[in-house]
Design a protein around this motif. Structure first.
Motif, short mmCIF file in Angstrom:
data_model
loop_
_atom_site.label_atom_id
_atom_site.label_comp_id
_atom_site.label_asym_id
_atom_site.label_seq_id
_atom_site.Cartn_x
_atom_site.Cartn_y
_atom_site.Cartn_z
N PHE A 15 85.78 105.46 62.80
CA PHE A 15 84.39 105.41 63.22
C PHE A 15 83.56 104.29 62.60
CE2 PHE A 15 85.54 110.04 63.31
CZ PHE A 15 85.67 110.10 64.68
N SER A 16 84.12 103.54 61.68
CA SER A 16 83.32 102.51 61.02
C SER A 16 83.10 101.31 61.93
CB SER A 16 84.01 102.06 59.72
OG SER A 16 85.28 101.51 60.02
N ASP A 17 82.05 100.55 61.65
CA ASP A 17 81.82 99.30 62.37
C ASP A 17 81.72 98.15 61.37
OD1 ASP A 17 79.18 99.32 61.30
OD2 ASP A 17 78.51 100.57 62.96
N LYS A 18 81.42 96.99 61.86
CA LYS A 18 81.43 95.79 61.01
C LYS A 18 80.46 95.89 59.84
CE LYS A 18 82.98 92.63 64.65
NZ LYS A 18 82.66 91.42 65.46
N SER A 19 79.35 96.60 60.05
CA SER A 19 78.35 96.70 58.99
C SER A 19 78.83 97.55 57.81
CB SER A 19 77.05 97.30 59.55
OG SER A 19 77.28 98.63 60.01
N ASP A 20 79.94 98.30 58.00
CA ASP A 20 80.44 99.18 56.95
C ASP A 20 81.62 98.59 56.19
OD1 ASP A 20 78.62 101.22 57.59
OD2 ASP A 20 79.94 102.02 59.15
N LEU A 21 81.97 97.34 56.46
CA LEU A 21 83.18 96.78 55.86
C LEU A 21 83.10 96.67 54.34
CD1 LEU A 21 84.10 93.98 58.45
CD2 LEU A 21 85.05 96.28 58.22
N GLU A 22 81.91 96.73 53.78
CA GLU A 22 81.78 96.64 52.32
C GLU A 22 82.15 97.95 51.63
OE1 GLU A 22 77.78 96.24 50.90
OE2 GLU A 22 76.96 97.57 52.42
N ILE A 23 82.24 99.04 52.38
CA ILE A 23 82.47 100.35 51.76
C ILE A 23 83.78 100.39 50.97
CG2 ILE A 23 82.94 102.78 52.27
CD1 ILE A 23 80.80 102.66 54.41
#
Length: 582
Positions: free
Chosen positions: A323-331
């Motif tokens: 469910f993640s998108d590009k804005s969550d890649l830092e997680i």
């Protein structure tokens, strides 16, 4: 009353079932901006043999389906396998076909019936992950299964996936190693049978978490510990499974997501689209019933192994890949950075306030990413507890142990605060409602002469549980309904009480009669877009009417209990009127 709102029905088994609650939350989330009325219609377990049922008159819930007409509903979502889990496939099909004959668009939720569109789980993925872990990582070979009867497409797929994976590893499936049981109740005998017949059992796969928790009880009685003596796995990722000790390894089948997709498909159907079957993935969740969390021989050392951080992230934040998108890649990057800080903090064995504050800052930075939406929070808490214990074990000095304990206690508090999850919301409120129910019944009998105002006592009691809108519908005369008999509801019903935004109105007798098809859109239902549940008012073989009211958390926790008491009040009012006439 005529308006442009769509009335959507969701046919479920029991309103107090956790799976139903999650499906409802998904539907509500997806439909929050739609101009609809959502009505939850519990019918319990259709065509059920009532012989061993605690309430032999529970079959009265099936009459709820008789309120479904083409005039009253624009579309329906049906949790067919749940309502039919105690009957046969033919009976499930008969029930759904009868509703289809009313010419109402239908979407099935967690059910797969030929010719019907719907949303189902991909049961295989999570089970394969779990079986692979048992065999490849833990070296388990003697695996048993508590399965359900073949009247549920989901659990049937789980059984065949289990057999396929056993065949893949060349492991035998002996006749005694698979026992058929019920999914929701009466599974004690099956648990005893499979444990007695398989003394060499190393692991067991249960068709769902409810069955696994019943197996837990039996193990406890026999002095066996899940995870140590027998590895135990369920399916569904229920709240109870995550909170029990030891926590239950399971397969996450995201019912919230399934409910959301079901409504989005229903919306497409109402817009004229031709839809088919959509599949929701499942994911293996490793917990303590497979041994210590993420356990290998030297678990403390593994936790401090930086090369294992990717594995830990994938296990804990198991929804990230889906469910993640590009804005969550830092997680994942920030997770590894946080864990690296913790590992260095412990390995250096150096404590100072500044370094502790730096660590807490990294924790805050990680939480601000929104990572918690991708995890099972109870699993994250469990993992954090394990890290804390491993850290404490690194030190012999009690003062240093206390410093580590204080640091991690604050981290755990942040997790709880960030998620807003408080286990106390799942505590049953029955004991707390007994006095309010007693007061309600006393008020019912406080009238010197019979009056429709006695029905107001029911909705007045409901306000204590967050209900702001409720409507009491009573038949002209009670209907006698015996199990197995055909029943036809009257075309008209009397609305005795309407509560809109806690304003209780006793309807004048001359205005009470409405057509049954207008239960949800008559002149007295003034709630705007609403989410309500329709419950039957019955006492034994007598049906007195229906109660339509707001869907609240209390309903999920204690709906059956409360409506049982409201039904008793309806019966008492009827008897009071009859005695006054005589």
């Amino acid at each position: 009353m005529v308006d442009d709102k769509k009335t959507i029905g969701f046919i479920v088994s029991g309103i107090m079932d956790e799976f139903t609650e999650q499906l409802c939350k998904g539907i509500l989330s997806e439909s929050k901006n739609d101009n609809i009325r959502l009505v939850i219609i519990p019918v319990k377990y259709i065509y059920r043999n009532m012989k061993d049922c605690p309430d032999p008159y529970e079959y009265q819930y099936e009459t709820n389906a008789l309120n479904i007409t083409a005039e009253s509903f624009d579309a329906l979502i049906i949790s067919a396998d749940c309502i039919g889990c105690l009957t046969t496939e033919d009976n499930i099909l008969k029930f759904v076909d009868n509703i289809k004959a009313k010419n109402i668009p239908i979407i099935l939720a967690a059910s797969n019936i030929d010719g019907y569109p719907g949303v189902i789980f991909d049961n295989k993925t999570g089970i394969i992950e779990a079986m692979d872990y048992l065999v490849k990582e833990l070296g388990i070979k003697k695996i048993c299964m508590l399965r359900s009867a073949e009247n549920n497409s989901d659990v049937t797929e789980r059984y065949y996936t289990f057999r396929e994976r056993m065949w893949y590893y060349g492991l035998p499936v002996r006749p005694e190693s698979v026992v058929t049981t019920h999914l929701y109740d009466n599974c004690r005998e099956a648990c005893e049978q499979i444990l007695d017949d398989n003394p060499d059992m190393e692991a067991i796969f249960c068709a769902n978490d409810a069955v696994a928790l019943e197996f837990y009880k039996l193990m406890n009685e026999r002095g066996l510990i899940p995870g140590r003596d027998i590895k135990v796995m369920g399916f569904d990722n229920s709240i109870n499974g995550s909170m029990i000790t030891p926590s239950l390894t399971t397969v996450d089948a995201d019912a919230v997501q399934l409910g959301s997709r079901a409504f989005s498909m229903l919306r497409m159907v109402m817009e004229g689209w031709d839809v088919g079957i959509m599949t929701i993935p499942t994911h293996f969740i490793l917990r303590d019933s497979f041994g210590l969390l993420l356990d290998k021989e030297n678990s403390d050392e593994d936790i401090f192994d930086k090369s294992s951080l990717d594995e830990y992230f994938d296990r804990i934040f198991f929804m990230f890949d889906r469910f993640s998108d590009k804005s969550d890649l830092e997680i994942p990057i920030l997770f590894k950075a946080l864990m690296t800080v913790i590992i260095d903090y412990i390995n250096d064995k150096e404590y100072n306030p500044e370094r502790t504050m730096f660590l807490k800052g990294k924790v805050d930075e990680f939480f601000r990413t929104g990572a918690l939406k991708y995890t099972d929070v109870n699993l994250l808490i469990s993992y954090t507890e394990r890290v804390k214990d491993a850290c404490i074990n690194k030190f012999a000095d009690n003062k240093r142990k206390c410093q580590v304990y204080e640091t991690f206690s604050q981290i755990l508090e942040k997790i709880s605060t960030s998620t807003g999850k408080n286990p106390t919301i799942y505590i049953d409120i029955k004991d707390n409602t007994l006095f309010s129910v007693k007061d309600m019944m006393e008020e019912v009998f406080s009238f010197d002469v019979p009056s429709d105002e006695q029905y107001a006592c029911i909705v007045k009691n409901m306000t204590e549980y967050g209900v702001k809108n409720a409507y009491v519908y009573i038949y002209e005369e009670p209907l006698t309904h015996l199990q197995g008999e055909e029943l036809t509801l009257p075309d008209k019903v009397r609305i005795k009480i309407a509560m809109n935004n806690e304003d209780i109105q006793c309807i004048p007798e001359e205005d009470q009669v409405i057509e049954l098809i207008h239960l949800f859109d008559n002149d007295f239902v003034k709630a705007d877009n609403f989410n309500m549940v329709l419950m039957p008012l019955y006492f034994r073989d007598k049906l007195y009417g229906s109660l339509l009211y707001d869907l609240t958390d209390t309903t999920y926790r204690n709906g059956d209990f409360l409506v049982s008491n409201y039904s008793s009040a309806a019966r008492a009012i009827h008897m009071f009127k009859n005695s006054a006439i005589k």
